[in-house]
Design a protein around this motif. Structure first.
Motif: not given
Length: 77
Positions: A22-37
Motif C-alpha cells: 500500500r505504497l503510492e509511488t510514481d512510475l520511475l520509483t516503482t520501476v526502481a523498487i522492482g529492479v533493485f528488489g
C-alpha cells in the motif's frame, strides 16, 4: 535486451510490491523498487541455493560414506 527485460520485470514486480505494501509511488520509483528488489532478491536466492547445494553435497557424501561402511562390514568377513 537483458536491461529492457530487467526493467519490464522490475516494473511488474515493483507494481505488485507497492500495491501489496500500500505504497503510492510514481512510475520511475516503482520501476526502481522492482529492479533493485530483483537484484537483491536474486543475489540472496543465489546465495541460498549455493548454501543448500553445499549442505546437500555434504549430506550426500555422509550417506555415501555410511553405505560404503555398511557394505564393507557386510561383505569383508
Amino acid at each position: 535486451m537483458p536491461i529492457v527485460w530487467l526493467m519490464i520485470i522490475g516494473a511488474a514486480a515493483g507494481f505488485l510490491a507497492t500495491r501489496l505494501m500500500r505504497l503510492e509511488t510514481d512510475l520511475l520509483t516503482t520501476v526502481a523498487i522492482g529492479v533493485f528488489g530483483a537484484l537483491i532478491g536474486g543475489g540472496l536466492l543465489r546465495l541460498l541455493i549455493w548454501a543448500l547445494g553445499a549442505a546437500a553435497g555434504f549430506g550426500g557424501a555422509f550417506l555415501g560414506a555410511l553405505a560404503l561402511i555398511w557394505i564393507w562390514r557386510r561383505y569383508s568377513r
